[in-house]
Design an enzyme around this catalytic site. Structure first.
Site, PDB file in Angstrom:
ATOM      1  N   ASN A  10       1.196  -0.827   0.255  1.00  0.00           N
ATOM      2  CA  ASN A  10      -0.079  -0.163  -0.024  1.00  0.00           C
ATOM      3  C   ASN A  10       0.830   1.042  -0.148  1.00  0.00           C
ATOM      4  OD1 ASN A  10      -1.857   2.024   0.410  1.00  0.00           O
ATOM      5  ND2 ASN A  10      -2.235   1.274   2.345  1.00  0.00           N
ATOM      6  N   TRP A  11       1.209   2.300  -1.417  1.00  0.00           N
ATOM      7  CA  TRP A  11       2.082   3.170  -0.940  1.00  0.00           C
ATOM      8  C   TRP A  11       1.411   4.345  -0.793  1.00  0.00           C
ATOM      9  CZ3 TRP A  11       4.308   3.009  -7.046  1.00  0.00           C
ATOM     10  CH2 TRP A  11       4.733   2.102  -7.201  1.00  0.00           C
ATOM     11  N   LYS A  12       0.649   4.243  -0.266  1.00  0.00           N
ATOM     12  CA  LYS A  12      -0.128   5.905   0.211  1.00  0.00           C
ATOM     13  C   LYS A  12      -0.151   6.593  -1.081  1.00  0.00           C
ATOM     14  CE  LYS A  12      -0.402   3.307   4.508  1.00  0.00           C
ATOM     15  NZ  LYS A  12      -0.285   3.527   6.245  1.00  0.00           N
ATOM     16  N   HIS A  95      -9.611   1.499   4.176  1.00  0.00           N
ATOM     17  CA  HIS A  95      -8.838   1.998   5.335  1.00  0.00           C
ATOM     18  C   HIS A  95      -8.601   2.602   6.299  1.00  0.00           C
ATOM     19  CE1 HIS A  95      -3.979   2.727   6.448  1.00  0.00           C
ATOM     20  NE2 HIS A  95      -4.011   1.909   5.692  1.00  0.00           N
ATOM     21  N   GLU A 165      -5.800  -4.555  10.308  1.00  0.00           N
ATOM     22  CA  GLU A 165      -5.299  -3.607  10.637  1.00  0.00           C
ATOM     23  C   GLU A 165      -5.836  -2.871  11.913  1.00  0.00           C
ATOM     24  OE1 GLU A 165      -2.987  -3.114   6.780  1.00  0.00           O
ATOM     25  OE2 GLU A 165      -4.543  -1.473   7.153  1.00  0.00           O
ATOM     26  N   SER A 213       3.129  -2.079  10.576  1.00  0.00           N
ATOM     27  CA  SER A 213       4.542  -2.092  11.165  1.00  0.00           C
ATOM     28  C   SER A 213       4.827  -3.444  10.827  1.00  0.00           C
ATOM     29  CB  SER A 213       4.746  -2.267  12.199  1.00  0.00           C
ATOM     30  OG  SER A 213       4.255  -0.594  12.998  1.00  0.00           O
ATOM     31  N   GLY A 234       2.736  -1.409   4.151  1.00  0.00           N
ATOM     32  CA  GLY A 234       2.528   0.389   3.992  1.00  0.00           C
ATOM     33  C   GLY A 234       4.028   0.822   3.813  1.00  0.00           C
TER      34      GLY A 234
HETATM   35  P1  PGA Z   1       2.320   0.306   8.443  1.00  0.00           P
HETATM   36  O1  PGA Z   1       1.037   1.228   6.848  1.00  0.00           O
HETATM   37  O2  PGA Z   1       3.095  -1.069   7.507  1.00  0.00           O
HETATM   38  O3  PGA Z   1       2.957   1.363   7.555  1.00  0.00           O
HETATM   39  O4  PGA Z   1       2.453   0.255   9.013  1.00  0.00           O
HETATM   40  C1  PGA Z   1       0.633  -0.558   6.803  1.00  0.00           C
HETATM   41  C2  PGA Z   1      -1.229   0.166   6.461  1.00  0.00           C
HETATM   42  O5  PGA Z   1      -1.293   1.005   6.757  1.00  0.00           O
HETATM   43  O6  PGA Z   1      -1.490  -0.752   5.478  1.00  0.00           O
END
Ligand code: PGA
Length: 254
Positions: A10-12, A95, A165, A213, A234
């Site tokens: 998930n590149w956000k 999300h 999540e 994480s 993420g």
């Molecule tokens: P993160 O994000 O791996 O940076 O904690 C995960 C997510 O929000 O999908």
């Protein structure tokens, strides 16, 4: 046949330019050519999607959101048919970062339906903000599952992936990933709710991923002891060096 693990990046709202996006995408695509057991999905920001191409069945394109409406005068929205016409196979819906902007279970439910209607898979995110000793988070999770999956048939489930999540484990300001034992307990609880709605069959049909994480150091224990099907990643999906080791953990899973 053993179900295939799934690792979704998930590149956000990253990276900052389409040049960087293309570079990162092609690096991961090249490395993914050698994979046999795992499906890798890159959920890119909307503007990059039309610039990223894959014809592989194991390395797929994803989106991070979709409109719950099919079409119409909806400024700034992106429809499921637009995404599908650009070869998007998976859409993340609900999300926690979008729920924080006001997305309700009802809206997520509509988005799942438009995504499935267009022939894509929906990655439905659920997760509690905090954990308490009295178990309030369990009823919260239950509510999210019932609300987001409302009205979906067993047949629809074939195209649904649940991403658990916990919000407290997401992002650089978090406490870090949850421990594998607690993850296993939670996946059992999620499966129990799914079986209440869909019967035993339902629990095995919906893959459960974990996100929050995930990195190279925790991926193996989360996957094997947590008894999940894969990850929603993420930060660690933003470079080849941090993402590929996680993909390899899933590829090597017995
Ligand atoms: P993160 O994000 O791996 O940076 O904690 C995960 C997510 O929000 O999908």
């Amino acid at each position: 046949m053993k179900p295939r693990p799934i690792v979704i990046g998930n590149w956000k709202m990253n990276p900052a330019s389409h040049g960087e996006a293309k570079k990162l995408f092609s690096q991961i695509k090249r490395a993914s050519n050698t994979l046999k057991k795992v499906d890798v999905v890159i959920a890119a920001p909307f503007p990059y999607i039309s610039l990223l191409h894959t014809d592989s069945k194991k390395f797929l394109l994803g989106a991070q959101n979709v409109s719950g409406e099919l079409s119409g005068a909806l400024t700034g929205e992106v429809s499921a048919s637009m995404l599908r016409s650009l070869d998007v196979s998976y859409v993340i819906v609900g999300h926690s970062e979008r729920r924080a902007m006001g997305e309700s279970d009802e809206m997520v439910n509509k988005k799942i339906k438009t995504a499935l209607g267009a022939g894509m898979k929906a990655v439905v995110c659920i997760g509690e903000k905090t954990r308490d000793t009295s178990g309030t988070y369990l009823s919260f999770l239950r509510g999210q599952i019932l609300g987001t999956l409302a009205g979906l048939s067993k047949r629809d489930l074939q195209d649904v992936v649940l991403a658990y999540e916990p919000i407290w484990a997401i992002g650089s300001a978090s406490k870090g990933a949850m421990d594998a034992n607690s993850l296993h307990e939670t996946t059992l609880y999620i499966q129990k709710i799914l079986s209440e709605i869909y019967g035993r069959e339902g629990t095995s049909m919906i893959p459960i991923l974990y996100g929050g994480s995930v990195d190279e150091s925790n991926a193996e224990s989360l996957l094997t002891e947590g008894k999940i099907r894969g990850f929603l990643v993420g930060r660690a999906s933003l470079s080849r060096e941090t993402f590929l080791p996680i993909v390899m953990v899933a590829e090597k899973m017995k």
